[in-house]
Every structure is written in C-alpha cells, then in structure tokens.
Scaffold this motif. Structure first.
Motif, mmCIF file in Angstrom:
data_model
loop_
_atom_site.group_PDB
_atom_site.id
_atom_site.type_symbol
_atom_site.label_atom_id
_atom_site.label_comp_id
_atom_site.label_asym_id
_atom_site.label_seq_id
_atom_site.Cartn_x
_atom_site.Cartn_y
_atom_site.Cartn_z
ATOM 1 N N ASP A 15 135.574 61.259 0.274
ATOM 2 C CA ASP A 15 136.780 61.556 -0.251
ATOM 3 C C ASP A 15 137.499 62.857 0.568
ATOM 4 O O ASP A 15 136.779 63.678 1.217
ATOM 5 C CB ASP A 15 136.799 62.114 -1.530
ATOM 6 C CG ASP A 15 136.230 61.128 -2.541
ATOM 7 O OD1 ASP A 15 136.849 60.216 -2.736
ATOM 8 O OD2 ASP A 15 135.110 61.648 -3.050
ATOM 9 N N VAL A 16 138.773 62.510 1.377
ATOM 10 C CA VAL A 16 139.246 63.526 2.158
ATOM 11 C C VAL A 16 140.469 64.355 1.324
ATOM 12 O O VAL A 16 141.478 63.481 0.921
ATOM 13 C CB VAL A 16 139.881 62.646 3.429
ATOM 14 C CG1 VAL A 16 140.477 63.700 4.559
ATOM 15 C CG2 VAL A 16 138.753 61.923 3.963
ATOM 16 N N THR A 17 140.439 65.687 1.278
ATOM 17 C CA THR A 17 141.470 66.435 0.889
ATOM 18 C C THR A 17 141.873 67.562 1.962
ATOM 19 O O THR A 17 141.101 67.473 3.064
ATOM 20 C CB THR A 17 141.131 66.979 -0.526
ATOM 21 O OG1 THR A 17 142.384 67.734 -1.059
ATOM 22 C CG2 THR A 17 140.053 68.040 -0.589
ATOM 23 N N ILE A 18 142.759 68.356 1.725
ATOM 24 C CA ILE A 18 142.739 69.372 2.658
ATOM 25 C C ILE A 18 142.550 70.880 2.046
ATOM 26 O O ILE A 18 142.829 70.924 0.842
ATOM 27 C CB ILE A 18 144.396 69.328 3.151
ATOM 28 C CG1 ILE A 18 145.221 69.158 2.033
ATOM 29 C CG2 ILE A 18 144.350 68.177 4.110
ATOM 30 C CD1 ILE A 18 146.694 69.292 2.631
ATOM 31 N N ALA A 19 142.150 71.540 2.866
ATOM 32 C CA ALA A 19 141.808 73.050 2.496
ATOM 33 C C ALA A 19 142.916 73.890 3.306
ATOM 34 O O ALA A 19 143.221 73.768 4.506
ATOM 35 C CB ALA A 19 140.373 73.493 3.012
ATOM 36 N N ASN A 20 143.402 74.819 2.706
ATOM 37 C CA ASN A 20 144.314 75.857 3.185
ATOM 38 C C ASN A 20 145.448 75.174 3.720
ATOM 39 O O ASN A 20 146.240 75.447 4.716
ATOM 40 C CB ASN A 20 143.584 76.979 4.297
ATOM 41 C CG ASN A 20 142.482 77.541 3.443
ATOM 42 O OD1 ASN A 20 142.578 78.290 2.605
ATOM 43 N ND2 ASN A 20 141.500 77.474 4.432
ATOM 44 N N ASN A 21 145.760 73.899 3.134
ATOM 45 C CA ASN A 21 147.155 73.013 3.595
ATOM 46 C C ASN A 21 147.051 72.685 4.989
ATOM 47 O O ASN A 21 148.152 72.368 5.361
ATOM 48 C CB ASN A 21 148.251 74.131 3.365
ATOM 49 C CG ASN A 21 148.500 74.248 1.798
ATOM 50 O OD1 ASN A 21 148.383 73.388 1.021
ATOM 51 N ND2 ASN A 21 149.108 75.399 1.485
ATOM 52 N N THR A 22 145.836 72.767 5.710
ATOM 53 C CA THR A 22 145.776 72.434 7.005
ATOM 54 C C THR A 22 144.546 71.666 7.301
ATOM 55 O O THR A 22 144.668 70.704 8.183
ATOM 56 C CB THR A 22 145.887 73.572 7.981
ATOM 57 O OG1 THR A 22 144.871 74.398 7.465
ATOM 58 C CG2 THR A 22 147.149 74.382 7.861
ATOM 59 N N THR A 23 143.411 72.004 7.076
ATOM 60 C CA THR A 23 142.224 71.308 7.441
ATOM 61 C C THR A 23 141.521 70.405 6.595
ATOM 62 O O THR A 23 141.490 70.556 5.297
ATOM 63 C CB THR A 23 140.915 72.403 7.587
ATOM 64 O OG1 THR A 23 141.348 73.691 8.241
ATOM 65 C CG2 THR A 23 139.782 71.922 8.107
#
Length: 256
Positions: free
Chosen positions: A72-80
């Motif tokens: 699963d792919v999500t984002i951390a800190n709206n960037t990574t």
C-alpha cells in the motif's frame, strides 16, 4: 484493503491472461509466461499481502513460492510516498526504497502498488518514472476509484485523475476497483456488486480510452453473492484488452 497479519494470499485471476509489458525492451509478456511454473493456471499465483515494511519485504523476496508482492502506498508529511495502509501514516519503508530493493534483489516476482489517494499516486509518479526503464517484471497499479457495496468508509480515489495519469504507464496493468464494507452490521455481508456499479466502471474506462490490460479487484465475500453480475462485468469488458478479475479477501470475511 484492510491490512492483514498473514503475508500470503492466493489471488484468483479469471478468464483472460493479464499482460505486462517490459519497459526496458518493450516486449509484452503475460503473467502466465512470466511464471511458467503455474502452467497457465493463474489461480496458482501466490501473493504476499501488505508488504509495508522492510522486514516483510525482505522475507517476501526470500520466500520462493511468493510470486506477486502487494503493498500500500500513502504519503507522509504530504510529500513522501511511503508503504503504509491508512490510518497508519508512518513506515520504515518508502516507495523509492521498496522499488529499489525489488529491482536490485528480484528477478522472479511482480508487484502490485495499491494507491490510497490521488495525492499518493501523483507524488509517486516521479519515482515510478525514475525506475521505469529498470522494471523487468509485472507491475499492477491499483486504486479503488468508485464507491462499491454498502457505503464503505473509505473515499474512492478520484477516477478521472487516476486513469488520466495511470494510462501513461501503458506497460503496466491497471487494477481498478470499488470501495467496500463487509460486516454483520446492516447485513453488509449479504451485499453484492450491482449492475449499476459495474456499468459505472465500464463507462469511465471507455470514456478515458483505457487500452492497457485491466483487472478488477473484487472482494470475495461480496462477489460470491451475485456471480451473474461478475459474468456481466466480463461480458461488458469484452472490447477491452485482457480484462480479468482478481478476487481478494481479508481477516474476518466469511468466504466459502
């Protein structure tokens, strides 16, 4: 999908053979050819599910019978872009690290990247572009782009945005499905995919002129409640290239 504690699951891929093109040499190779040990029987493909940290990735890469890695792919800190299933928003494994490890150590396994939001997919594109010419194995790009059975809590990934961007990766299989809910409350276990829901999927794929291989991920506990609708889905997909079904399940689902 919900995260599960087991690392393997068998995915049933029906009817047509899914094909994935090889970016480096532009040669199209179907999954049955990539995994000759299954002798054309796609129900024998074994998956590692929720490979969202370094330990699980290392173990999956070392396990001989695992053929496809789902993560699963999500984002951390709206960037990574990171490997995590919401509501989790931290991980010791980024998408870039995941891909680099698979490319470096893998010669026999394919991958399925499950994007949890359009923001996660858009943030992942530069990374996908960076490694594109080094991919020599099947890749599925997955997102739940439409609302499915029983008012799921998850918000669908924007269908038009995802398809518009994902179809640029023509050598990859698009795995596009519906959000779902499966629980005893409100008799959700008796729910089913509807003709309206599958027609909505067909319409959006045709409108976006999708020409690459498509697979529809369907929750087994719901799909089994109306097999006629699944047949209808495949009949309506006859004009598309290599349309298939991928059935999946998770802990707590009751599946015969």
């Amino acid at each position: 999908m919900k995260s599960v504690t087991t690392t393997t699951a068998t995915s049933l891929l029906f009817l047509a053979l899914i094909q994935a093109a090889m970016c480096a040499n532009n040669v199209t190779v179907d999954v049955a050819t990539f995994f000759p040990q299954i002798n054309g029987n796609l129900t024998k493909i074994v998956w590692a599910h929720a490979v969202n940290n370094k330990t699980l990735l290392e173990n999956a890469l070392k396990t001989a019978d695992i053929m496809m890695l789902e993560a699963d792919v999500t984002i951390a800190n709206n960037t990574t872009p990171i490997m995590a299933h919401p509501p989790e928003n931290t991980s010791d494994l980024t998408l870039e690290e995941f891909l680099d490890k698979v490319i470096t150590k893998n010669v026999t396994k394919g991958i399925k990247l499950d994007f949890k939001s359009i923001e996660a997919f858009n943030a992942s594109k530069p990374i996908l572009d960076k490694v594109r010419n080094n991919i020599t194995f099947p890749v599925f790009l997955n997102a739940d782009i439409l609302a499915g059975p029983v008012n799921a809590n998850a918000t669908p990934v924007n269908a038009v945005s995802f398809l518009t961007e994902a179809k640029a990766y023509s050598e990859y299989t698009l795995s596009v499905g519906w959000t779902t809910r499966y629980e005893a409350k409100d008799n959700a276990t008796e729910a089913r995919y509807t003709e309206k829901q599958i027609q909505e999927m067909i319409d959006i794929l045709k409108k976006q002129n999708i020409t690459q291989p498509i697979t529809y991920p369907l929750r087994a506990g719901l799909a089994v409640n109306d097999i006629k609708v699944l047949k209808s889905l495949m009949e309506k997909s006859s004009e598309m290239k290599n349309a298939t079904l991928t059935t999946w399940s998770t802990e707590g689902d009751t599946v015969d």
